[in-house]
Design a protein around this motif. Structure first.
Motif, PDB file in Angstrom:
ATOM      1  N   ALA A  86       0.860  -1.146   0.214  1.00 30.25           N
ATOM      2  CA  ALA A  86       0.187  -0.016   0.133  1.00 30.25           C
ATOM      3  C   ALA A  86       0.893   1.394  -0.031  1.00 30.25           C
ATOM      4  CB  ALA A  86      -0.897   0.115   1.309  1.00 30.25           C
ATOM      5  N   GLU A  87       1.856   1.169   0.713  1.00 27.78           N
ATOM      6  CA  GLU A  87       3.004   2.149   0.729  1.00 27.78           C
ATOM      7  C   GLU A  87       3.446   2.791  -0.519  1.00 27.78           C
ATOM      8  OE1 GLU A  87       5.723   2.015   4.008  1.00 27.78           O
ATOM      9  OE2 GLU A  87       4.094   1.297   5.520  1.00 27.78           O
ATOM     10  N   THR A  88       3.629   1.735  -1.361  1.00 32.46           N
ATOM     11  CA  THR A  88       4.051   2.073  -2.895  1.00 32.46           C
ATOM     12  C   THR A  88       3.178   2.785  -3.693  1.00 32.46           C
ATOM     13  OG1 THR A  88       3.605  -0.064  -3.817  1.00 32.46           O
ATOM     14  CG2 THR A  88       5.494  -0.034  -2.750  1.00 32.46           C
ATOM     15  N   VAL A  89       1.790   2.856  -3.301  1.00 33.98           N
ATOM     16  CA  VAL A  89       0.897   3.285  -3.953  1.00 33.98           C
ATOM     17  C   VAL A  89       0.160   4.624  -3.363  1.00 33.98           C
ATOM     18  CG1 VAL A  89      -1.498   2.871  -5.008  1.00 33.98           C
ATOM     19  CG2 VAL A  89       0.023   1.016  -4.870  1.00 33.98           C
ATOM     20  N   GLY A  90       0.698   4.766  -2.100  1.00 37.14           N
ATOM     21  CA  GLY A  90       0.494   6.031  -1.355  1.00 37.14           C
ATOM     22  C   GLY A  90      -0.840   5.944  -0.551  1.00 37.14           C
ATOM     23  N   VAL A  91      -1.338   4.692  -0.363  1.00 35.74           N
ATOM     24  CA  VAL A  91      -2.615   4.469   0.456  1.00 35.74           C
ATOM     25  C   VAL A  91      -2.268   4.503   1.773  1.00 35.74           C
ATOM     26  CG1 VAL A  91      -4.243   2.870   0.998  1.00 35.74           C
ATOM     27  CG2 VAL A  91      -3.603   2.887  -1.338  1.00 35.74           C
ATOM     28  N   PRO A  92      -3.245   5.560   2.523  1.00 33.00           N
ATOM     29  CA  PRO A  92      -2.916   5.739   4.083  1.00 33.00           C
ATOM     30  C   PRO A  92      -3.376   4.658   4.959  1.00 33.00           C
ATOM     31  CG  PRO A  92      -4.653   7.099   3.233  1.00 33.00           C
ATOM     32  CD  PRO A  92      -4.159   6.307   2.004  1.00 33.00           C
ATOM     33  N   TYR A  93      -2.841   4.368   6.065  1.00 38.80           N
ATOM     34  CA  TYR A  93      -3.406   3.282   7.006  1.00 38.80           C
ATOM     35  C   TYR A  93      -2.817   3.640   8.237  1.00 38.80           C
ATOM     36  CZ  TYR A  93       1.351   1.134   6.770  1.00 38.80           C
ATOM     37  OH  TYR A  93       2.491   0.789   6.709  1.00 38.80           O
ATOM     38  N   GLU A  94      -3.507   3.205   9.387  1.00 37.38           N
ATOM     39  CA  GLU A  94      -2.987   3.168  10.593  1.00 37.38           C
ATOM     40  C   GLU A  94      -3.017   1.881  11.265  1.00 37.38           C
ATOM     41  OE1 GLU A  94      -5.446   5.873  12.952  1.00 37.38           O
ATOM     42  OE2 GLU A  94      -5.948   7.144  11.222  1.00 37.38           O
ATOM     43  N   TRP A  95      -2.247   1.677  12.343  1.00 35.87           N
ATOM     44  CA  TRP A  95      -2.162   0.169  13.006  1.00 35.87           C
ATOM     45  C   TRP A  95      -2.881   0.557  14.514  1.00 35.87           C
ATOM     46  CZ3 TRP A  95      -1.199  -3.688  10.436  1.00 35.87           C
ATOM     47  CH2 TRP A  95      -0.189  -3.524   9.278  1.00 35.87           C
ATOM     48  N   LEU A  96      -3.810  -0.234  14.760  1.00 31.67           N
ATOM     49  CA  LEU A  96      -4.425  -0.019  16.169  1.00 31.67           C
ATOM     50  C   LEU A  96      -4.411  -1.504  16.818  1.00 31.67           C
ATOM     51  CD1 LEU A  96      -7.783   1.645  14.979  1.00 31.67           C
ATOM     52  CD2 LEU A  96      -5.890   2.617  15.712  1.00 31.67           C
ATOM     53  N   SER A  97      -4.031  -1.215  18.295  1.00 33.29           N
ATOM     54  CA  SER A  97      -4.155  -2.364  19.069  1.00 33.29           C
ATOM     55  C   SER A  97      -5.302  -2.518  19.570  1.00 33.29           C
ATOM     56  CB  SER A  97      -3.413  -2.032  20.634  1.00 33.29           C
ATOM     57  OG  SER A  97      -3.937  -0.978  20.961  1.00 33.29           O
ATOM     58  N   PRO A  98      -5.721  -3.783  20.264  1.00 39.42           N
ATOM     59  CA  PRO A  98      -7.057  -4.197  20.847  1.00 39.42           C
ATOM     60  C   PRO A  98      -7.533  -2.918  21.730  1.00 39.42           C
ATOM     61  CG  PRO A  98      -5.752  -6.143  20.729  1.00 39.42           C
ATOM     62  CD  PRO A  98      -4.780  -4.898  20.473  1.00 39.42           C
ATOM     63  N   ASP A  99      -6.834  -2.435  22.517  1.00 38.34           N
ATOM     64  CA  ASP A  99      -7.014  -1.579  23.592  1.00 38.34           C
ATOM     65  C   ASP A  99      -7.632  -0.131  22.579  1.00 38.34           C
ATOM     66  OD1 ASP A  99      -6.766  -3.147  25.503  1.00 38.34           O
ATOM     67  OD2 ASP A  99      -4.757  -2.308  26.142  1.00 38.34           O
ATOM     68  N   GLU A 100      -6.914  -0.019  21.538  1.00 42.07           N
ATOM     69  CA  GLU A 100      -7.376   1.463  20.701  1.00 42.07           C
ATOM     70  C   GLU A 100      -8.416   1.133  20.247  1.00 42.07           C
ATOM     71  OE1 GLU A 100      -2.977   3.161  19.842  1.00 42.07           O
ATOM     72  OE2 GLU A 100      -3.567   1.733  18.534  1.00 42.07           O
ATOM     73  N   ILE A 101      -8.868  -0.075  19.578  1.00 43.27           N
ATOM     74  CA  ILE A 101      -9.904  -0.312  19.036  1.00 43.27           C
ATOM     75  C   ILE A 101     -11.014  -0.128  20.036  1.00 43.27           C
ATOM     76  CG2 ILE A 101     -11.358  -2.098  17.912  1.00 43.27           C
ATOM     77  CD1 ILE A 101      -8.433  -3.582  16.822  1.00 43.27           C
ATOM     78  N   LYS A 102     -10.942  -0.868  21.039  1.00 39.47           N
ATOM     79  CA  LYS A 102     -11.963  -0.622  22.062  1.00 39.47           C
ATOM     80  C   LYS A 102     -12.371   0.775  22.546  1.00 39.47           C
ATOM     81  CE  LYS A 102     -14.827  -3.088  24.934  1.00 39.47           C
ATOM     82  NZ  LYS A 102     -15.954  -3.980  24.151  1.00 39.47           N
ATOM     83  N   ALA A 103     -11.284   1.529  22.744  1.00 39.37           N
ATOM     84  CA  ALA A 103     -11.349   2.801  23.136  1.00 39.37           C
ATOM     85  C   ALA A 103     -12.362   3.546  22.173  1.00 39.37           C
ATOM     86  CB  ALA A 103     -10.017   3.522  23.458  1.00 39.37           C
ATOM     87  N   ARG A 104     -12.020   3.397  20.756  1.00 36.35           N
ATOM     88  CA  ARG A 104     -12.806   3.884  19.812  1.00 36.35           C
ATOM     89  C   ARG A 104     -14.256   3.609  19.613  1.00 36.35           C
ATOM     90  NH1 ARG A 104      -9.174   5.624  14.671  1.00 36.35           N
ATOM     91  NH2 ARG A 104      -7.099   5.943  15.601  1.00 36.35           N
ATOM     92  N   TRP A 105     -14.324   2.115  19.613  1.00 35.81           N
ATOM     93  CA  TRP A 105     -15.645   1.650  19.073  1.00 35.81           C
ATOM     94  C   TRP A 105     -16.060   0.698  20.249  1.00 35.81           C
ATOM     95  CZ3 TRP A 105     -11.678   1.703  15.355  1.00 35.81           C
ATOM     96  CH2 TRP A 105     -11.609   2.728  14.607  1.00 35.81           C
ATOM     97  N   PRO A 106     -16.277   1.029  21.460  1.00 40.29           N
ATOM     98  CA  PRO A 106     -16.648   0.163  22.596  1.00 40.29           C
ATOM     99  C   PRO A 106     -17.519  -1.156  22.137  1.00 40.29           C
ATOM    100  CG  PRO A 106     -17.795   2.316  22.968  1.00 40.29           C
ATOM    101  CD  PRO A 106     -16.882   2.402  21.713  1.00 40.29           C
ATOM    102  N   LEU A 107     -18.371  -1.056  21.156  1.00 42.22           N
ATOM    103  CA  LEU A 107     -19.360  -2.369  20.969  1.00 42.22           C
ATOM    104  C   LEU A 107     -18.585  -3.271  20.359  1.00 42.22           C
ATOM    105  CD1 LEU A 107     -22.378  -0.434  19.372  1.00 42.22           C
ATOM    106  CD2 LEU A 107     -21.864  -0.990  21.785  1.00 42.22           C
ATOM    107  N   VAL A 108     -17.349  -3.159  19.948  1.00 43.17           N
ATOM    108  CA  VAL A 108     -16.551  -4.358  19.416  1.00 43.17           C
ATOM    109  C   VAL A 108     -15.827  -4.960  20.541  1.00 43.17           C
ATOM    110  CG1 VAL A 108     -14.773  -4.830  17.792  1.00 43.17           C
ATOM    111  CG2 VAL A 108     -16.324  -2.835  17.227  1.00 43.17           C
TER     112      VAL A 108
END
Length: 832
Positions: free
Chosen positions: A108-130
């Motif tokens: 993806a970086e060779t094409v310029g596609v943006p992305y982020e890495w999220l930990s389980p705790d970061e997922i839970k903090a953003r979307w608590p239903l998950v």
């Protein structure tokens, strides 16, 4: 209605509408015909997801263009395409899944596609239903989401009309006739009758210079009308819509943004919000192919009965991931046909054997790909080539051996494999073995673990003969898999003793006739060999990039034996035959004969290879038969090995002393047995494709489909010595005008101790990426990782230090001289 256009597009789904838009934008007089209403095929029931995630460099470009293109449609047309940029969260339950995401991310970086890495705790903090307690992490794309398929199709249709295109509904194509310069397309007016769509007596003929078929579920009817094979057959895809989820409704009322599209790849589903509830789209096992011989005329915007038992496992896993959904009822269900192909990629490009017919069929992710498919196909038609190499999507990647049964079963497999771990060393099992060389059973008995290339079984590596049946499946990895040491041993055998490789799958053609020499001299960029000699050469595209790689053997003054990549047999053959037909009037008659299944091939290589052949050869002077004087490098000789007549070529893709032994297919087992017997005293080992791939990188030998393709000229690929600038050849002027935009280089890499690059990774010298690898592996000669790829010309200088991205870390990579192993070719040229 118009009766003459430059381009006629058949099919009014998202893909066809995008194509007519982009052709009209390019200035072509274009018409689209739809037998029913726009979006009445699979487009109407599509979920409208727009995932960036794809392991293919070309397909990632297509998806990236689509997403950016859709975002500008409202400003251009005034119609809102219904694009909801909610992002896409792709979760991982295992470290292997995270490894997969990290490999994707560097692509993806060779094409310029943006992305982020999220930990389980970061997922839970953003979307608590998950629920996240069993997750390893996730990759998050903030810029994608989902779109309304009908709205985006109508927006593209309006844009096409603004550029002057005509769109006609309720017209069905019933016949195609090629006049030699244009297509005469017979069309019939369709009418509503009792809820069905039926043909009327009104017919007309439309003439068009070019025809594009984007007929979706009706691809098999299109194939029959054109007299070709199109392995695009629909597979059932179900998704369900729940009633509102009180927990979700409450969370949104608190002012929270919509959830991203959720993907639990290990559970094989996607989920997104829908009016306070959830849409669940599973990719379950045992989904059947439908309409194998054609879509019924009565099937319009219709669906199949739901099979909830088939998706029970995925439904329960959604409840596990979103516990609040457990008490929510089902509101709607959909089970409709989605077209697939045997490898899951669409068929986008020229139709085999036909002039000015272009296929856009088999889009399993049609909404995601529609925008980019329209853009790049229009570029291909208008400009002669697209800016990306479209070879991996070309319809001619499948040959005439393809059958309905094969396509249907492989398409079912492709559907089921949407969410499996996509290991780079993955080999899928359905419909195998099918095409086998005579020595298949002998090699299998020696432990061969096979891959499939264009239907052919080809050894990837040799494991102990008594390993478990699922050994190869379990040996796969994004790092060094369980097969790695066996490939190391095979590579060392060729470097230190001898190895034999089954290369029977090579595509092989005889080109002969009074015009053969003049034609091939124009068709390829290198000078032609003399009689009895061998040259490596390239056929170019109209824009001067590499279209095909050939080994050419001159058997007689006007008789040539052409060898090219087995994976690209029909792709190369169609191009060769059409070019020969085009130049017959200028150069004289040219006959092209496919002899692929007439001859088998063994590649024998290694410092002991001459000794092995000396024990077998029958010659009046056997002591000198294989000497440099009688059999120099890059020459061909007719020899006898025991009772087998062999066309032997003094070439070796591994960079060692060696010969390719082209032999009658019916004598292959006899020759194989004699080779193995003669080689026993000389350390001969059977060798697979993976070791060969590593060895050719030590010699900087470019491979078609990786370093070589339609996005780079031979000069950019570093093939200057194979380009004869003193002569005229097809594509030369365009090649010269292109100049050097980037350059191919070889890299030695100090990477992790448990992994090697695969050839998809980004290269860095700071920020942003400065290039990408196209090949990767392990070098037994240098004891470290090796790779090949493209960087800016000023960085392709030996000694340049860069970094390569592997598993979310950057590792040192140094540009080395071409052919870092045996740069003087002393080992290849060694005499008796």
């Amino acid at each position: 209605m118009k009766t003459h256009v430059k381009a006629l597009v058949v099919g009014g789904g998202a893909v066809g509408t995008s194509i007519v838009y982009h052709l009209a934008r390019a200035g072509w007089d274009t018409m689209l015909l739809e037998r029913d209403e726009l979006t009445s095929g699979s487009t109407w029931h599509a979920a409208g997801l727009l995932p960036y995630f794809n392991m293919s460099y070309a397909t990632t470009h297509i998806h990236d263009y689509s997403i950016k293109f859709y975002k500008g449609l409202e400003e251009e047309t005034g119609l809102n395409p219904g694009f909801y940029v909610v992002g896409n969260l792709r979760m991982a339950q295992t470290q292997a899944r995270m490894d997969e995401y990290m490999l994707y991310a560097t692509t993806a970086e060779t094409v310029g596609v943006p992305y982020e890495w999220l930990s389980p705790d970061e997922i839970k903090a953003r979307w608590p239903l998950v629920r996240t307690d069993d997750l390893k992490g996730a990759i998050y794309h903030p810029t994608d989401g989902y779109i309304n398929p009908a709205d985006v199709t109508q927006a593209m249709a309006k844009g096409a009309r603004q550029f002057g295109a005509t769109i006609e509904r309720k017209w069905q194509v019933d016949g195609y006739e090629w006049t030699g310069s244009e297509w005469k397309v017979t069309v019939t007016k369709m009418a509503e009758k009792g809820g069905n769509l039926v043909p009327t007596e009104e017919q007309t003929i439309i003439t068009a210079e070019h025809v594009v078929t984007a007929t979706g579920n009706h691809a098999q009817r299109t194939a029959r009308l054109l007299g070709i094979k199109i392995p695009a057959i629909p597979v059932e895809h179900q998704y369900i819509v729940t009633e509102p989820d009180p927990a979700l409704v409450a969370w949104r009322k608190e002012g929270n943004a919509e959830h991203p599209v959720l993907r639990d790849a290990d559970a094989k589903w996607y989920v997104r919000e829908e009016r306070g509830g959830w849409i669940l789209g599973p990719y379950e096992r045992n989904a059947p192919a439908r309409f194998e011989y054609g879509c019924p005329d009565s099937f319009r915007a219709d669906l199949f009965p739901l099979d909830l038992e088939r998706i029970e496992e995925e439904y329960m896993s959604m409840i596990h991931r979103l516990p609040s959904s457990e008490e929510v009822g089902l509101k709607d269900d959909y089970n409709g046909p989605i077209c697939y192909t045997p490898d899951g990629n669409p068929l986008l490009g020229p139709a085999p054997g036909l002039r000015n017919i272009w296929l856009a069929e088999g889009f399993s992710f049609g909404i995601t790909a529609a925008g980019g498919a329209g853009k790049y196909l229009a570029d291909l038609m208008v400009e002669g080539e697209a800016e990306i190499d479209m070879g991996s999507l070309d319809p001619r990647r499948y040959g005439p051996w393809m059958t309905t049964e094969y396509a249907a079963r492989k398409n079912e497999e492709a559907y089921e494999h949407v969410y499996i771990l996509h290991h780079p060393d993955e080999e899928r099992p359905a419909c195998r073995p099918l095409r086998t060389a005579p020595c298949y059973d002998r090699m299998k008995a020696l432990g061969a673990q096979f891959g499939q290339v264009n239907g052919w079984e080809r050894p990837n590596y040799f494991a102990p003969h008594d390993v478990a049946p699922d050994f190869d499946h379990d040996a796969r990895s994004f790092r060094r898999g369980g097969w790695w040491q066996y490939a190391v041993d095979e590579a060392n055998a060729i470097r230190g003793a001898a190895g034999v490789i089954d290369a029977t799958a090579f595509a092989k053609h005889i080109v002969k006739g009074p015009g053969a020499t003049a034609f091939l001299d124009w068709f390829t960029c290198n000078r032609l060999p003399k009689v009895g000699r061998v040259n490596l050469t390239y056929a170019l595209t109209t824009v001067g990039t590499v279209r095909t790689e050939y080994t050419i053997v001159r058997l007689a003054e006007n008789v040539y034996y052409l060898v090219s990549a087995g994976a690209w047999h029909a792709y190369d053959e169609d191009f060769l035959i059409k070019a020969a037909e085009d130049k017959t009037a200028e150069f004289g008659p040219v006959i092209v004969e496919d002899v692929t299944t007439k001859f088998g091939v063994f590649a024998l290589a290694g410092p002991n290879s001459r000794d092995i052949l000396n024990a077998m050869i029958r010659d009046p002077e056997p002591a000198t038969a294989l000497s440099n004087k009688r059999f120099p490098w890059l020459s061909a000789r007719q020899i006898e090995l025991g009772m087998v007549p062999v066309t032997a070529l003094r070439v070796a893709y591994t960079g060692e002393l060696g010969w390719e032994l082209h032999h009658p297919m019916e004598m292959q087992n006899h020759l194989f047995d004699r080779l193995m017997a003669a080689g026993e005293a000389h350390g001969l080992k059977p060798v697979g494709a993976r070791a060969q791939n590593w060895l050719r990188q030590e010699k900087s030998y470019r491979a078609f489909g990786t370093e070589l393709g339609r996005d780079a000229t031979p000069l950019e690929a570093g093939l200057d010595r194979f380009v004869d600038l003193s002569k005229a050849f097809h594509g030369k002027a365009a090649m010269d005008a292109t100049g050097i935009r980037f350059k191919c280089a070889t890299f030695l890499i100090d990477g992790p101790t448990d992994a090697d690059p695969w050839g998809r990774e980004a290269l860095y010298a700071g920020e942003p990426p400065v290039g990408r690898l196209t090949s990767g592996g392990y070098s037994v000669a240098f004891g470290k990782s090796i790779g090949m790829g493209y960087v800016m010309p000023d960085m392709a200088v030996p000694g340049t230090r860069l970094e390569v991205k592997l598993f979310d870390q950057r590792w040192p990579a140094e540009v080395v001289e071409d052919s870092p192993h045996d740069p003087t070719n002393a080992r290849i040229r060694v005499d008796v």
